[in-house]
Write an enzyme that holds these catalytic residues in place. Structure first.
Site, PDB file in Angstrom:
ATOM      1  CG  HIS A 185      -1.569  -1.218   1.566  1.00 37.82           C
ATOM      2  ND1 HIS A 185      -1.045  -2.123   2.461  1.00 37.82           N
ATOM      3  CD2 HIS A 185      -2.714  -1.756   1.104  1.00 37.82           C
ATOM      4  CE1 HIS A 185      -1.878  -3.161   2.554  1.00 37.82           C
ATOM      5  NE2 HIS A 185      -2.876  -2.967   1.740  1.00 37.82           N
ATOM      6  N   GLY A 214      -8.338   8.161   3.695  1.00 39.87           N
ATOM      7  CA  GLY A 214      -9.267   9.103   3.070  1.00 39.87           C
ATOM      8  C   GLY A 214     -10.496   8.415   2.534  1.00 39.87           C
ATOM      9  CB  THR A 255      -7.257   0.973  12.319  1.00 43.33           C
ATOM     10  OG1 THR A 255      -6.402  -0.013  11.776  1.00 43.33           O
ATOM     11  CG2 THR A 255      -7.099   1.044  13.814  1.00 43.33           C
ATOM     12  CB  SER A 256      -9.771   5.232  10.913  1.00 44.63           C
ATOM     13  OG  SER A 256      -9.971   4.891   9.564  1.00 44.63           O
ATOM     14  NE  ARG A 298       0.490   5.077  12.571  1.00 47.69           N
ATOM     15  CZ  ARG A 298      -0.562   5.238  11.774  1.00 47.69           C
ATOM     16  NH1 ARG A 298      -0.653   4.581  10.653  1.00 47.69           N
ATOM     17  NH2 ARG A 298      -1.517   6.051  12.106  1.00 47.69           N
ATOM     18  CG  ASP A 343      -2.117   9.555  12.904  1.00 48.86           C
ATOM     19  OD1 ASP A 343      -1.640   8.538  12.376  1.00 48.86           O
ATOM     20  OD2 ASP A 343      -3.280   9.625  13.330  1.00 48.86           O
ATOM     21  N   GLY A 368      -5.201  10.034  11.066  1.00 53.90           N
ATOM     22  CA  GLY A 368      -6.323   9.777  11.978  1.00 53.90           C
ATOM     23  C   GLY A 368      -6.534  10.939  12.935  1.00 53.90           C
TER      24      GLY A 368
END
Lengths: 576, 576
Positions: A217, A402, A444-445, A543, A556, A558
């Site tokens: 990624h 995003g 995760t978010s 993370r 970050d 998040g």
């Protein structure tokens, strides 16, 4: 770059539909992903794999006789939600236990573990083996922290071969652990992919240069060099993978047998791979290694990322037998499986059980309307910032932030609107919107925003008009839940860094007598400051580890999105 | 773009080596390409396919039980030579006849036909079915002029299924003809590929735009539009392929059964293909068509070209059975073939029979040295112009001209040097160098340059010192042979346009009493002028038809390279 889509937000769903439509011989659509459309003669241990989409044939392309029984399919580069994983497990399990296997990424671990807990509670014997093959994602002393790349295939194939061979859950787990321990990979990249609808690639590598160890990624690598010759790349791969520290325990290279997997990430094509493979094979053979059933092609991609990885599976007799056992899936077929002879399972059109909206007081309904407006405003805000947040995340994380936040907020806003119209109270609205957010966002978010909305709702209830104190207490409870769930502390460079000062300031100002709007605005400012400060912190434990220095000096994502959101809500409160 | 190679000129050979090394379970290397490494229980009609490299899995990836028996592997985007095809046929045939099948491109037709003639002379029953599926390469009234793209797979698979089912050569030919008649494809492209070592892509499409009907080597399309949505592209495909004029004879769409093949050309990845496929499937089903065994993936690529094509095979009962029959090859596997149970054929290390250099006079040896120098100079000249010629050819042809001429001249120069050292006369040197040129260059121009060198050599002989008259007569004979062999006339926009004025002027000036150098220089100037003039001509019949207007105003690369070469030789003659 990705060129073909309808609405970027619909891409993952439409992809699943088209995939299932083209591959009905192997898979049927189930809530959360796909499960086999055929049934083996005898019940088997079920192998459920999964992860973000965008890596085809990982993961759904590997479902079929001799390999996986189901795949949970998250959004683009985002973990499937716990709910999705759980649903695929329930559709796939056959009473002999379930092995969950997936690449070791924080979001996936969070969601798959939650799903495991849920099905275990119902008496299903569910185990987990995460794949940790990427040698550049953590040192040999911290094998368990490594991320999973194309080595996924070896673990899945060995486990799937064991399951179809009638192994018990104990033995399927045992060989999966062994396959992972015997698998090492390394990758290089020349250019990044551009997600549907995005203006810019997730990451880029300068023209003529090659990033060494870069993740699928765009996670940071360890080095950057000029693009070598095909032979040079083969030598680099073999040099690192035959490094003493990377030879699995108990293996003597000279005389060993190895399955080599040369994987193209998307835009490095077969012809180039064959040229590189020719040299790799010579080098391994020169080292006294016997090559078994080599694989050259695309096994774990990253859209059209230009990259290559080499995976070595050091087999013993059992692993070799399980690796070579017949399998028949949309994208991986070996040996002779007579799938035509298998019984077909009817497509699963299971609808969610209808949800009855609980009664609520007019006061709570009124607050629910305010919250629905806020979620709608958050959705607009995130749509606007999706690209920027994605790019930020591509530097320090896996690039899904995003698009994940955008999808989560969109789903939450739709659900909130539906519930406002149905007369739900604020607790119900927050609870269901939180579910929708985490289900659709994945990652995760996504999971953490689901937790926050649900926890806040729990404190507010469906009866009372929420007071400033109740809101503040709800936010504090949400903060505590996030820290428990996400196992992160302040300074770990996660959204906790912004959430803690926000919750603490809000509590402090409310206690001091400020009205909600004033207190919230002050707290939001504290969150924004703290989010900026994450750029000055070292990467921490919250993370996947970021080797190299790229993460330092970058905020970050998040924490940034949390600050943006609470700021926007503050403006709304002030306008009322 | 292609990033991994060692020396660009070695790329195709190293690719074959790596491919064979990774896929020994299915193929063994033979002179000119690959042949199956397994033997079926009963002799079968042999299906030999092939074409230029760079289209993997076409063609070598389709060799194995239930599909092809051998594949002739040309250089990048260049036809294999007649010699290569012949050699693969001989390695693959089993006494029951041979079907040659390949995409309809001028160079392939030339070489495969020559190979067919050669093996027929030895009593082998050899037939040919060319694939002509691309609807935008010629109108429905000229089906036989269409080029072959991803529809190759349907014809190969049906013929391979028939062969493995024990069909006679008559019946294999019959179903291959039927499959081709029932296959239609159309493609679109977003960007071109860059060949190993080239600085620029073979062609480009403006950012955000899509070329409609563009060929797999960048041959001109019929239209250019903005990139549509995924649904929009599906609609465009289905609209054109369900156009009345494109429905194969005898087929009624409503109620018909169709195998859809959605093919990515290299950089359009599975996820996007599935989104597009979802809509294609709906549209076809809405038209009353039943979809059979859909294929979504990469079947005929063009390195990392960003493009997509849709192929429809309109099956009857027999075609459907043959399409669905089990097959097991490196890149296409369906049903249950127990390849492990098949007998393995030993790898074929056939060396060419040693060639004894015939005696030659000292005068002829001296001339041979001059010719060897000239070929060496030509090689340097072509290496320098390879890129430029490739780009020119990408506009009017298939983009292989630069790399093909470079490889051909390099091989010819090496062979010429070897023969000069071995004391060969000028005829032998030209004959063997011509062979080397056409073998290594492949493509139409490779074949024609081989013919020219050999014909010139024939006139000069190994005994006499070549006179100006002998050279001029040899050039005229070469011109006549090229026109016969290539079936082209002046005005067809091929190298004939430059060759005829060159040969005629040379004959005229030599007859008028000029010495060779003077006559040659005047003739070369005429060739250069004529090559420039090809830009003013309309595209003609000597090549795959170029629809659209791109070819007008562009010089023919074959004429340009001929002019460059004779000019360079003129300079050499003048310097002596």
């Amino acid at each position: 770059m990705t060129r073909l889509w309808n609405r970027p937000a619909d891409f993952a769903d439409e992809m699943v539909d088209g995939f299932v439509r083209a591959n009905g011989r192997w898979v049927r659509k189930v809530s959360g992903g796909v499960s086999r459309s055929t049934k083996s003669a005898e019940p088997e241990v079920a192998l459920v794999i999964g992860g973000g989409s965008g890596h085809y044939p990982a993961f759904a392309g590997l479902v079929g006789p001799g390999l996986a029984h189901g795949a949970a399919m998250g959004n683009l580069f985002a973990s499937p939600s716990a709910h999705q994983v759980e649903s695929v497990v329930r559709a796939s399990e056959q009473g002999r236990g379930v092995l969950l296997s997936y690449g070791n990424y924080a979001g996936d671990v969070l969601h798959f573990t939650a799903a495991q807990d849920a099905v275990r509670a119902d008496g299903i014997d569910c185990r987990t083996v995460t794949v940790t093959d990427d040698i550049f994602s953590a040192p040999p002393t911290e094998l368990e922290k490594r991320r999973g790349i194309a080595g996924d295939l070896t673990v899945f194939k060995v486990a799937g071969g064991a399951a179809s061979g009638g192994y018990s859950i104990d033995d399927v787990e045992r060989v999966a652990i062994l396959a992972n321990a015997r698998t090492r990979s390394m990758g290089v990249a020349f250019s990044g992919c551009t997600l549907p609808g995005a203006d810019e690639p997730l990451f880029s590598v300068p023209e003529g240069r090659m990033a060494v160890g870069l993740g699928i990624h765009g996670e940071p690598g360890i080095d950057e060099t000029d693009i070598p010759s095909a032979d040079g790349l083969a030598e680099l791969f073999v040099h690192h993978l035959l490094n003493e520290a990377e030879i699995p325990e108990g293996v003597t290279p000279n005389g060993a047998r190895v399955v080599p997997i040369l994987n193209g990430l998307g835009s490095v094509k077969s012809e180039e791979l064959f040229v590189v493979y020719d040299r790799i094979a010579s080098l391994l053979e020169d080292a006294g290694i016997t090559l078994v059933d080599p694989q050259v092609g695309e096994f774990c991609t990253s859209f059209d990322m230009a990259g290559v990885s080499l995976t070595l599976l050091w087999v013993d007799e059992e692993l070799e037998r399980l690796w070579s056992a017949a399998a028949d899936t949309p994208a991986f077929r070996t040996g002779a499986v007579d799938s035509g002879a298998l019984e077909t399972v009817a497509a699963d059109d299971t609808e969610d059980v209808a949800f009855v909206v609980p009664d609520a007081s007019p006061e709570s309904q009124e607050s629910a309307a305010v919250v629905a407006d806020a979620i709608s405003a958050i959705q607009e805000l995130l749509a606007e910032h999706a690209d920027e947040l994605g790019r930020l995340d591509a530097i320090v994380g896996d690039g899904d932030h995003g698009i994940g936040m955008d999808r989560g907020a969109t789903a939450a806003a739709t659900e909130a609107e539906r519930l406002r119209e149905a007369g739900a109270g604020v607790a119900t609205l927050l609870d269901r919107s939180g579910d929708a957010w985490s289900d659709r966002a994945g990652g995760t978010s996504g999971a953490l925003w689901g937790v926050m909305l649900r926890t806040l709702g729990e404190r507010l209830g469906d009866a009372e008009r929420p007071t400033a104190t109740a809101v503040s207490e709800g936010v504090t409870a949400a903060k505590d839940a996030v820290m428990r769930y996400g196992k992160a502390s302040v300074g770990d460079k996660t959204l906790v860094d912004a959430l803690v000062p926000f919750a603490d300031t809000l509590a402090e100002r409310v206690t001091a007598g400020d009205d909600l709007s004033t207190a919230w605005t002050t707290a939001a400012a504290a969150a924004t400051t703290a989010a900026h400060d994450t750029a000055g912190l070292m990467p921490g434990m919250g993370r996947a580890r970021s080797h190299g220095s790229k993460a330092v000096g970058v905020e970050d994502p998040g924490a940034v999105s949390l600050a943006l959101i609470v700021e926007r809500v503050g403006t709304l409160l002030a306008e009322r």
